[in-house]
Design a protein around this motif. Structure first.
Motif, mmCIF file in Angstrom:
data_model
loop_
_atom_site.group_PDB
_atom_site.id
_atom_site.type_symbol
_atom_site.label_atom_id
_atom_site.label_comp_id
_atom_site.label_asym_id
_atom_site.label_seq_id
_atom_site.Cartn_x
_atom_site.Cartn_y
_atom_site.Cartn_z
ATOM 1 N N ALA A 65 0.837 -1.209 0.000
ATOM 2 C CA ALA A 65 0.000 0.000 0.000
ATOM 3 C C ALA A 65 0.869 1.255 0.000
ATOM 4 O O ALA A 65 0.665 2.169 -0.805
ATOM 5 C CB ALA A 65 -0.942 -0.007 1.205
ATOM 6 N N VAL A 66 1.868 1.307 0.878
ATOM 7 C CA VAL A 66 2.721 2.499 0.957
ATOM 8 C C VAL A 66 3.549 2.659 -0.323
ATOM 9 O O VAL A 66 3.797 3.770 -0.777
ATOM 10 C CB VAL A 66 3.621 2.462 2.218
ATOM 11 C CG1 VAL A 66 4.688 3.538 2.162
ATOM 12 C CG2 VAL A 66 2.772 2.622 3.467
ATOM 13 N N GLY A 72 -2.082 -6.785 -2.579
ATOM 14 C CA GLY A 72 -2.284 -6.943 -1.147
ATOM 15 C C GLY A 72 -1.140 -7.729 -0.537
ATOM 16 O O GLY A 72 -0.099 -7.919 -1.172
ATOM 17 N N GLY A 73 -1.351 -8.179 0.704
ATOM 18 C CA GLY A 73 -0.269 -8.832 1.422
ATOM 19 C C GLY A 73 -0.570 -10.250 1.830
ATOM 20 O O GLY A 73 -1.692 -10.594 2.233
ATOM 21 N N GLY A 74 0.443 -11.096 1.721
ATOM 22 C CA GLY A 74 0.355 -12.481 2.173
ATOM 23 C C GLY A 74 1.741 -12.960 2.538
ATOM 24 O O GLY A 74 2.720 -12.214 2.402
ATOM 25 N N LYS A 75 1.856 -14.142 3.046
ATOM 26 C CA LYS A 75 3.170 -14.718 3.353
ATOM 27 C C LYS A 75 3.026 -16.219 3.527
ATOM 28 O O LYS A 75 1.989 -16.698 3.990
ATOM 29 C CB LYS A 75 3.723 -14.124 4.664
ATOM 30 C CG LYS A 75 5.233 -14.157 4.750
ATOM 31 C CD LYS A 75 5.843 -12.928 4.088
ATOM 32 C CE LYS A 75 7.340 -12.869 4.182
ATOM 33 N NZ LYS A 75 7.852 -11.566 3.695
ATOM 34 N N ARG A 341 -4.774 4.518 1.561
ATOM 35 C CA ARG A 341 -4.765 3.835 0.260
ATOM 36 C C ARG A 341 -5.745 2.665 0.257
ATOM 37 O O ARG A 341 -6.431 2.424 -0.726
ATOM 38 C CB ARG A 341 -3.357 3.346 -0.065
ATOM 39 C CG ARG A 341 -2.387 4.512 -0.214
ATOM 40 C CD ARG A 341 -1.508 4.385 -1.442
ATOM 41 N NE ARG A 341 -0.888 5.663 -1.755
ATOM 42 C CZ ARG A 341 0.428 5.898 -1.729
ATOM 43 N NH1 ARG A 341 1.261 4.911 -1.445
ATOM 44 N NH2 ARG A 341 0.889 7.085 -2.029
ATOM 45 N N LEU A 342 -5.806 1.960 1.368
ATOM 46 C CA LEU A 342 -6.727 0.813 1.438
ATOM 47 C C LEU A 342 -8.182 1.280 1.460
ATOM 48 O O LEU A 342 -9.057 0.643 0.883
ATOM 49 C CB LEU A 342 -6.425 -0.026 2.683
ATOM 50 C CG LEU A 342 -5.170 -0.894 2.577
ATOM 51 C CD1 LEU A 342 -4.639 -1.272 3.958
ATOM 52 C CD2 LEU A 342 -5.448 -2.163 1.769
#
Ligand code: PHE
Length: 352
Positions: A65-66, A72-75, A341-342
């Motif tokens: 986002a930044v 998006g985010g995952g891991k 942003r989100l």
């Protein structure tokens, strides 16, 4: 970590081939497909691996986002028990299990390299799913992401230096790089080339010979953390900035690529109260993911990707400015930017 569960989904399974715990945390797909690397690491308890996956995936949401990425985010975490020897056969099986877990998410998440995995490993994952970044270039990927992560961190350090010193050159700056892994070592080389005065450390004593090559001074990791330097650069595993260590710190600022540097979120306030500028890790360490996505998703050239990575300098400068202006920590300013942003994503229902 907040007590509230705010992940979209988490897959936890015993790998069919490896028998190892395979964890894929998808934190958010609000901005687009969740991305985040695959960590193969030893944990005393698989639940520590789960905690890592949960925190690291949330960090990836903020990182994307930044950085202004439409992702998006995952891991992924493969939590290897301390008693298990991980030979080449078991590693390959674990990677195949990761590939199946990623494939089961049907594109909601794509993986990439992280601590303990390489572009070659991404090629193995790529045998079973298309949702993988950073395969070697000969396999159609963007290759090793660590040079870009190092370059992005250098950009962040320039913004910090500008703020501390009124000029962005790192020549003569006194820095302590804690961790000489694939990103830390590259970053130390860039800094040495620019004439920075370096202390370096790693938990692996075999890395000591690198200090000589870099013209740097070798110290123990603990010493590196609390050294009297201008900028501390955490470049190894997370959790190094604890409530206990903050009073011992002698640096003026902290900016580095290690993910999840704060042991707990309130350490950001403790640092701020001590007058230490902390640049959130997910801002300083975004170069690798920015490079991979610019090249592989947006088909940008290497030069375009480099420009976007170097723009981290402006992102950090803006955040430090915003933090001053609003009298909040840089961590708070970064989190507000990520949230804005989100929040601006229109929630349009998917077409039938
Ligand atoms: N390890 C990278 C990070 O923490 C993750 C990543 C890199 C994911 C490149 C995809 C591509 O940012």
């Amino acid at each position: 970590m907040s007590a509230q569960f705010d992940h979209e989904q988490v897959v936890i399974r015993t790998g069919l081939r490896s028998g190892l715990p395979v964890i894929v945390a998808v934190h958010s797909t609000k901005l687009g497909q969740a991305v985040g690397g695959c960590r193969i690491w030893r944990y005393a308890d698989w639940r520590d691996g789960l905690a890592d996956a949960l925190r690291l995936s949330a960090g990836m949401t903020a990182k994307c986002a930044v950085a202004g990425l439409a992702n998006g985010g995952g891991k992924t975490v493969v939590a290897v028990p301390e008693s298990t020897g991980l030979d080449a056969t078991l590693r390959r099986r674990a990677l195949e299990d990761v590939a199946d877990a990623v494939a089961s998410l049907d594109g909601a998440y794509a993986t990439g390299p992280d601590v303990g995995t390489t572009p070659q490993d991404m090629a193995v994952i790529g045998e079973r799913t298309a949702h993988v970044f950073c395969k070697p270039e000969e396999w159609g990927g963007s290759g090793d992401s660590s040079p870009a992560t190092a370059l992005g961190t250098l950009a962040a350090l320039r913004a910090v230096r500008q703020r501390l010193h009124g000029a962005s050159t790192l020549t003569g700056a006194h820095l302590s790089v804690v961790g000489l892994g694939s990103v830390g070592l590259r970053l130390a080389r860039l800094l040495a080339a620019e004439g920075a005065d370096l202390l370096v450390s790693d938990i692996d004593p075999a890395k000591r010979k690198r200090a000589g090559e870099l013209g740097a001074t070798w110290v123990a990791p603990d010493e590196g953390l609390t050294a009297d330097v201008d900028i501390l650069v955490p470049a190894a595993l997370g959790g190094v900035l604890t409530e206990q260590v903050v009073p011992e710190l002698l640096c003026s600022a902290i900016a580095g690529p290690a993910n999840n540097q704060l042991a707990t979120p309130d350490v950001a306030d403790l640092l701020h109260r001590r007058g230490i500028v902390w640049v959130p890790d997910y801002v300083a360490g975004a170069g690798g993911v920015i490079n991979a996505l610019t090249v592989e998703l947006h088909h940008g050239t290497a030069q375009e990707a480099r420009k976007r990575v170097e723009a981290i300098e402006h992102t950090v400068a803006d955040l430090l400015h915003a933090a001053d202006h609003q009298q909040v920590t840089p961590a708070e300013a970064a989190s507000q930017l990520a949230q804005r942003r989100l929040d601006t994503v229109l929630s349009v229902p998917a077409a039938p």
